[in-house]
Write a protein that holds these residues in place. Structure first.
Motif, mmCIF file in Angstrom:
data_model
loop_
_atom_site.group_PDB
_atom_site.id
_atom_site.type_symbol
_atom_site.label_atom_id
_atom_site.label_comp_id
_atom_site.label_asym_id
_atom_site.label_seq_id
_atom_site.Cartn_x
_atom_site.Cartn_y
_atom_site.Cartn_z
ATOM 1 N N GLY A 73 11.891 -13.811 49.266
ATOM 2 C CA GLY A 73 11.231 -14.038 47.990
ATOM 3 C C GLY A 73 10.039 -14.956 48.116
ATOM 4 O O GLY A 73 9.372 -15.006 49.153
ATOM 5 N N GLN A 74 9.787 -15.713 47.031
ATOM 6 C CA GLN A 74 8.655 -16.630 47.062
ATOM 7 C C GLN A 74 9.129 -18.073 47.076
ATOM 8 O O GLN A 74 10.166 -18.369 47.687
ATOM 9 C CB GLN A 74 7.652 -16.312 45.950
ATOM 10 C CG GLN A 74 8.154 -16.250 44.520
ATOM 11 C CD GLN A 74 7.040 -15.875 43.549
ATOM 12 O OE1 GLN A 74 7.046 -14.794 42.989
ATOM 13 N NE2 GLN A 74 6.084 -16.774 43.319
ATOM 14 N N SER A 75 8.404 -18.997 46.459
ATOM 15 C CA SER A 75 8.637 -20.416 46.732
ATOM 16 C C SER A 75 10.014 -20.924 46.340
ATOM 17 O O SER A 75 10.560 -21.820 46.986
ATOM 18 C CB SER A 75 7.561 -21.265 46.044
ATOM 19 O OG SER A 75 7.538 -21.014 44.647
ATOM 20 N N ASN A 76 10.625 -20.376 45.280
ATOM 21 C CA ASN A 76 11.942 -20.872 44.911
ATOM 22 C C ASN A 76 13.002 -20.492 45.941
ATOM 23 O O ASN A 76 14.012 -21.187 46.064
ATOM 24 C CB ASN A 76 12.336 -20.376 43.520
ATOM 25 C CG ASN A 76 11.898 -21.339 42.430
ATOM 26 O OD1 ASN A 76 12.188 -22.537 42.487
ATOM 27 N ND2 ASN A 76 11.180 -20.844 41.438
ATOM 28 N N MET A 77 12.784 -19.409 46.678
ATOM 29 C CA MET A 77 13.689 -19.107 47.785
ATOM 30 C C MET A 77 13.346 -19.954 49.005
ATOM 31 O O MET A 77 14.225 -20.399 49.734
ATOM 32 C CB MET A 77 13.629 -17.616 48.151
ATOM 33 C CG MET A 77 14.511 -17.238 49.344
ATOM 34 S SD MET A 77 16.263 -17.646 49.136
ATOM 35 C CE MET A 77 16.818 -16.247 48.164
ATOM 36 N N GLY A 123 4.145 -18.132 46.051
ATOM 37 C CA GLY A 123 3.007 -17.551 45.350
ATOM 38 C C GLY A 123 2.735 -16.097 45.670
ATOM 39 O O GLY A 123 1.604 -15.627 45.491
ATOM 40 N N THR A 124 3.746 -15.368 46.139
ATOM 41 C CA THR A 124 3.510 -13.985 46.540
ATOM 42 C C THR A 124 4.120 -13.004 45.543
ATOM 43 O O THR A 124 5.240 -13.185 45.082
ATOM 44 C CB THR A 124 4.090 -13.720 47.935
ATOM 45 O OG1 THR A 124 5.485 -14.077 47.960
ATOM 46 C CG2 THR A 124 3.355 -14.542 48.976
ATOM 47 N N TYR A 131 14.793 -13.937 45.433
ATOM 48 C CA TYR A 131 14.389 -14.895 44.387
ATOM 49 C C TYR A 131 12.867 -14.822 44.309
ATOM 50 O O TYR A 131 12.162 -15.452 45.086
ATOM 51 C CB TYR A 131 14.862 -16.292 44.744
ATOM 52 C CG TYR A 131 14.859 -17.290 43.601
ATOM 53 C CD1 TYR A 131 14.152 -17.074 42.421
ATOM 54 C CD2 TYR A 131 15.575 -18.481 43.702
ATOM 55 C CE1 TYR A 131 14.160 -17.991 41.395
ATOM 56 C CE2 TYR A 131 15.590 -19.413 42.672
ATOM 57 C CZ TYR A 131 14.882 -19.157 41.522
ATOM 58 O OH TYR A 131 14.886 -20.081 40.491
ATOM 59 N N GLN A 132 12.359 -14.029 43.375
ATOM 60 C CA GLN A 132 10.924 -13.788 43.246
ATOM 61 C C GLN A 132 10.654 -13.243 41.855
ATOM 62 O O GLN A 132 11.556 -12.785 41.168
ATOM 63 C CB GLN A 132 10.481 -12.779 44.320
ATOM 64 C CG GLN A 132 8.982 -12.554 44.457
ATOM 65 C CD GLN A 132 8.429 -11.520 43.479
ATOM 66 O OE1 GLN A 132 9.166 -10.695 42.940
ATOM 67 N NE2 GLN A 132 7.133 -11.591 43.232
ATOM 68 N N GLY A 133 9.414 -13.298 41.434
ATOM 69 C CA GLY A 133 9.035 -12.751 40.137
ATOM 70 C C GLY A 133 8.002 -13.588 39.422
ATOM 71 O O GLY A 133 7.254 -13.084 38.574
#
Length: 476
Positions: free
Chosen positions: A113-117, A199-200, A267-269
């Motif tokens: 995922g992105q930063s939270n992952m 940020g992706t 974890y992304q979105g």
């Protein structure tokens, strides 16, 4: 004596650099292999040579395969059903050999995922006590380097590490708390592979084949294919190359091909907020794409629904629409959603409750993959019925009843035929909720927590929050 030792080490390094026999970094010492899985080990050897793969758990070789004219080879073999280790895996080609030591057979999960992952344990001050005590040689961690690529890569850097304070400090907090709970509940080796970049957007993580049904990305994909495959060229050609379609799939997912996983944590979105309609198609496309690539049609895929955050304004609904789009992916088999509606922070897009998120993801895995009898699903709206001036809401995963937060039920809205929403009163009635507003004599639609920033007030008996929802499909 020291000089002689240094000379031996230098000669060994030179021999390694010049060696024909190589494996991708993911196939290395201390790795965890998925029990009962079908693996495809890929590597390089002298062209046209024979490669033999052996393992300490088997008397006969696992595979004998030829390298092609370019030296590439692929060996397919079955992994043991029994958990355990440490084992050794040996790869031989002619006079060359590689030995993978301290290999475990256990449960392996891809955490993406992105930063939270990606958010590491060291950035959670309140978790320092947990970090300082983290010692588990049976919980292994692999952090994939951040690589954006215009072509499918076959390798990346990195190494498998045992869980210690110094190794865990830089590893995903969500993934760790997931793995920690699995270790406590199952008592078997666990391997966690983190592939995340802050940020992706989702499209960066999908292959070009997976994006074939999205014409809006094709011009950018063509531009990527025409760009040399190196970071400097990407930076010259594109402002934010790591946000472009397919580039993270190419660099951070493709090299994992052939390595079996029990499932994926996603974890992304956040970077797709504002594009909910597209995400409702894009996210299922990503899931199907990865399942195709890993040759597992029902690979478990558990994801985190976005926590509340103000984004461009508290009362706007763009992230609520994205949360709704995420939930639509539950129509696919072998999926599950960890709801984080109660963990949001109004001015912080990275909620601190990473332990809760990891444990909720673990609950989904324990219930669905490992047959544990526990409540792992949040209550979700099932249907609604009009009762005079009220609307009655029925829920799944609420057989034992529903619970309101200490402040009572709130964040409900009701609208009539005019589609104008008004704050509503709500009360629990067993496993249903009755909603009404004095300003709406004939209710037509109900919404709950359907704004960017909101607070959770509705839970099931297991303490899991209901996601935000709406009964209408009116355009915003």
């Amino acid at each position: 004596m020291v000089s002689r030792l240094l000379l031996v080490l230098w000669l060994s390094a030179v021999a390694e650099v010049g060696a024909d026999l190589r494996l991708p970094a993911i196939w290395s010492d201390r790795m965890v292999l998925q029990h009962g899985g079908q693996a495809v080990m890929r590597g390089w050897a002298k062209p046209a040579s024979q490669v033999v793969v052996k393992a300490s758990w088997a008397e006969a070789p696992l595979a004998r395969v030829p390298a092609d004219a370019e030296g590439r080879w692929a060996a397919r073999f079955s992994l043991p059903e029994a958990y355990g280790g440490p084992h050794q895996v040996t790869v031989q080609s002619g006079k060359e050999s590689l030995v993978l030591r301290e290999v475990l057979i256990g449960e392996v999960w891809l955490c993406a995922g992105q930063s939270n992952m990606r958010w590491p344990m060291k950035k959670l001050p309140s978790h320092r006590g947990v970090l300082s005590q983290a010692q588990d040689p049976q919980l292994r961690l692999f952090g994939i380097p951040q690589v954006a690529a215009t072509r499918l890569h076959e390798d990346f850097g990195g190494e498998w590490l045992k869980t210690r304070p110094e190794t865990l400090a830089h590893f995903s907090a969500v993934a760790y708390y997931f793995g920690k709970r699995l270790r406590e509940e199952l008592g078997v080796p666990v391997g966690l592979v983190r592939s995340a970049w802050g940020g992706t957007p989702a499209e960066a993580w999908v292959s070009s084949e997976g994006l074939a049904g999205f014409p809006e990305f094709q011009e950018r994909i063509q531009r990527i294919l025409e760009t040399p495959d190196d970071w400097h060229a990407l930076k010259q050609e594109m402002k934010s190359p790591h946000r472009e379609p397919t580039v993270l799939f190419n660099g951070m997912i493709a090299p994992l091909r052939g390595l079996p996983f029990e499932g994926v944590l996603w974890y992304q979105g956040e970077s797709n907020v504002g594009r909910a309609e597209q995400y409702e198609r894009l996210f299922p496309a990503l899931i199907r794409d990865w399942r195709r690539y890993f040759a597992s049609e029902e690979l478990a895929f558990y994801f985190v629904q976005l926590a509340p955050y103000r984004y461009q304004g508290d009362s706007l609904r763009e992230s609520a629409l994205l949360r709704e789009a995420q939930g639509a992916a539950l129509a696919l088999p072998a999926t599950g959603m960890a709801v984080a509606l109660d963990l949001g922070e109004r001015k912080e897009i990275h909620p601190k409750g990473k332990d809760v998120v990891g444990q909720r993801l673990a609950g989904l895995a324990l219930a669905n993959n490992y047959g544990r009898a526990l409540a792992a699903e949040s209550p979700r709206l099932d249907r609604h019925e009009v009762e005079g001036e009220s609307m009655r809401l029925f829920f799944q995963h609420a057989d034992q009843g529903l619970v309101a937060s200490s402040g009572g039920l709130a964040r409900f809205e009701v609208a009539g035929e005019d589609r104008a929403f008004h704050p509503a009163e709500a009360e629990l009635d067993g496993s249903t909720v009755l909603v009404r507003s004095g300003k709406v004599a004939q209710p037509v639609a109900v919404r709950y927590a359907f704004t960017n920033w909101t607070e959770a007030t509705l839970f099931n008996q297991a303490g899991l929050p209901a996601p935000s929802f709406r009964t209408d499909d009116w355009p915003e």
